[in-house]
Design an enzyme around this catalytic site. Sequence first.
Site, mmCIF file in Angstrom:
data_model
loop_
_atom_site.group_PDB
_atom_site.id
_atom_site.type_symbol
_atom_site.label_atom_id
_atom_site.label_comp_id
_atom_site.label_asym_id
_atom_site.label_seq_id
_atom_site.Cartn_x
_atom_site.Cartn_y
_atom_site.Cartn_z
ATOM 1 C CG ASP A 36 -1.399 0.690 1.585
ATOM 2 O OD1 ASP A 36 -1.680 2.200 0.798
ATOM 3 O OD2 ASP A 36 -2.605 0.955 1.905
ATOM 4 C CD GLU A 129 -0.598 0.894 9.135
ATOM 5 O OE1 GLU A 129 -1.826 1.796 10.259
ATOM 6 O OE2 GLU A 129 -0.966 0.362 8.522
ATOM 7 C CD GLU A 138 -6.457 -3.680 12.671
ATOM 8 O OE1 GLU A 138 -5.565 -3.371 13.563
ATOM 9 O OE2 GLU A 138 -6.644 -3.726 11.870
ATOM 10 C CG HIS A 298 -4.685 -1.610 3.893
ATOM 11 N ND1 HIS A 298 -3.497 -0.252 4.116
ATOM 12 C CD2 HIS A 298 -4.497 -2.485 5.290
ATOM 13 C CE1 HIS A 298 -3.320 -0.840 5.254
ATOM 14 N NE2 HIS A 298 -3.654 -1.647 5.892
HETATM 15 N N1 SAH Z 1 4.349 -0.741 11.457
HETATM 16 C C1 SAH Z 1 3.935 -2.502 10.803
HETATM 17 C C2 SAH Z 1 3.114 -2.584 11.373
HETATM 18 C C3 SAH Z 1 1.168 -2.412 11.333
HETATM 19 S S1 SAH Z 1 -0.083 -3.376 11.700
HETATM 20 C C4 SAH Z 1 3.956 -1.470 9.291
HETATM 21 O O1 SAH Z 1 4.292 -0.172 9.434
HETATM 22 O O2 SAH Z 1 4.419 -1.965 8.527
HETATM 23 C C5 SAH Z 1 0.311 -3.351 13.764
HETATM 24 C C6 SAH Z 1 0.678 -3.776 13.779
HETATM 25 O O3 SAH Z 1 0.423 -3.577 15.204
HETATM 26 C C7 SAH Z 1 -0.087 -5.726 14.362
HETATM 27 O O4 SAH Z 1 1.875 -6.206 13.932
HETATM 28 C C8 SAH Z 1 0.002 -6.290 15.688
HETATM 29 O O5 SAH Z 1 0.872 -7.186 16.172
HETATM 30 C C9 SAH Z 1 0.632 -4.581 16.818
HETATM 31 N N2 SAH Z 1 0.539 -4.409 18.017
HETATM 32 C C10 SAH Z 1 -0.851 -4.187 17.549
HETATM 33 N N3 SAH Z 1 -1.044 -4.139 19.079
HETATM 34 C C11 SAH Z 1 0.189 -3.502 19.890
HETATM 35 C C12 SAH Z 1 0.323 -3.400 21.548
HETATM 36 N N4 SAH Z 1 -0.383 -2.928 22.338
HETATM 37 N N5 SAH Z 1 1.313 -3.825 21.985
HETATM 38 C C13 SAH Z 1 2.181 -4.694 20.799
HETATM 39 N N6 SAH Z 1 1.974 -4.524 19.371
HETATM 40 C C14 SAH Z 1 0.769 -4.372 19.298
#
Ligand code: SAH
Length: 348
Positions: A36, A129, A138, A298
């Site tokens: 994306d 993100e 989510e 996305h």
């Molecule tokens: N930063 C990456 C992934 C974003 S997706 C990118 O930009 O490509 C969001 C990620 O946050 C997921 O891998 C999920 O497992 C993680 N996540 C969500 N809530 C969280 C929390 N409270 N503590 C740690 N990780 C978390």
Amino acid sequence: SSSRSSASSKKEKKDESAYYWESYAHNDIHETMLKDTVRTEGYRDFIYNNKHLFKGKTVLDIGCGTGILSMFCAKAGAAHVYAIDKSAILDKANENIFNNGLSDTITCLRGRVEDIVLPVDKVDVIVSEWMGYALLYEAMLPSVLFARDRYLKPGGLLVPSHTTIFHAPVSDPEYVADNVTFWRDVYGFDMKAMQEGMLKEVRVQTMPADALCGTASTYALDLYHVRVEDLTFRSKWGSKLTRDVDNVDGFLIWFDNYFAATRQEGAELIEAPADDWEAARKDGSTAFTTGPHRKETHWKQVLMLVEDKDGHERKALKAGEQIEGFLSYSAPEDHARGLLIKVEWGGL
Ligand code: SAH
């Protein structure tokens, strides 16, 4: 404990949470996010165009996934980055960081940001993100707000810094014919039963911009100040029809993200939709939109069809007419990461 007597709702909650981390353990979801370009280049351009904001700084990356944002920050000159994720994807982040020679700068820590104890008391920058469908699906934002309050230095930088939910009426007879009326005559059979509940459902769906039929209303979040309570809301909206329509068929919801280089700019940011922005402004602030006027992301958009059973008669409206109502977001009781969206409306 795995006591059999535990209430089923409690058990469901537990399972659901395990499912959430599991859903981020696999490559495909990360591939979708990395590909994306609106999303990933949005973060990259802000970070690379504002190296002075990262140089020598301590950064916390909440939910690092593959480690992409941590690596952007390291390349921009961060002194140290803490890359946190609870999902097993963290092992891949670790490998990616090692394979790019960044292991001295980036430390991977596996766990929820709420549970991990960072080796530093405060950080200069938080990147994350966390956005989901319709922005808040989510429910990851509360984790970021927790970390903001716990770890961000006074005057520290949040990336992104502001975000705005947009909401506008849609009229698209062709879409309704294909997706609603269709069920009234399927090979000569009335399958309206298939529609049960469907019209109340939220559809994750990209719509063409010309499906919009009125001005957009906004609900803006200043991420420096927003509280978890603000994420459950009932917000008044008003829209002026931009063309004549036979019926308002539904409402489209999307969001814009803003990366403010300075905090002062926030108020100005949330006034202007991102598709009115230049890609990068002189002060380094940037933005991207998930709306129907620009390249698809996305997240697509979220379409809510108007239910014509419960008293909403089909009604032709003329350009210039006003409609108004309330947009509500809340979390369902049995599904903490879910999102209930309700649109109330009427004519003026
Ligand atoms: N930063 C990456 C992934 C974003 S997706 C990118 O930009 O490509 C969001 C990620 O946050 C997921 O891998 C999920 O497992 C993680 N996540 C969500 N809530 C969280 C929390 N409270 N503590 C740690 N990780 C978390």
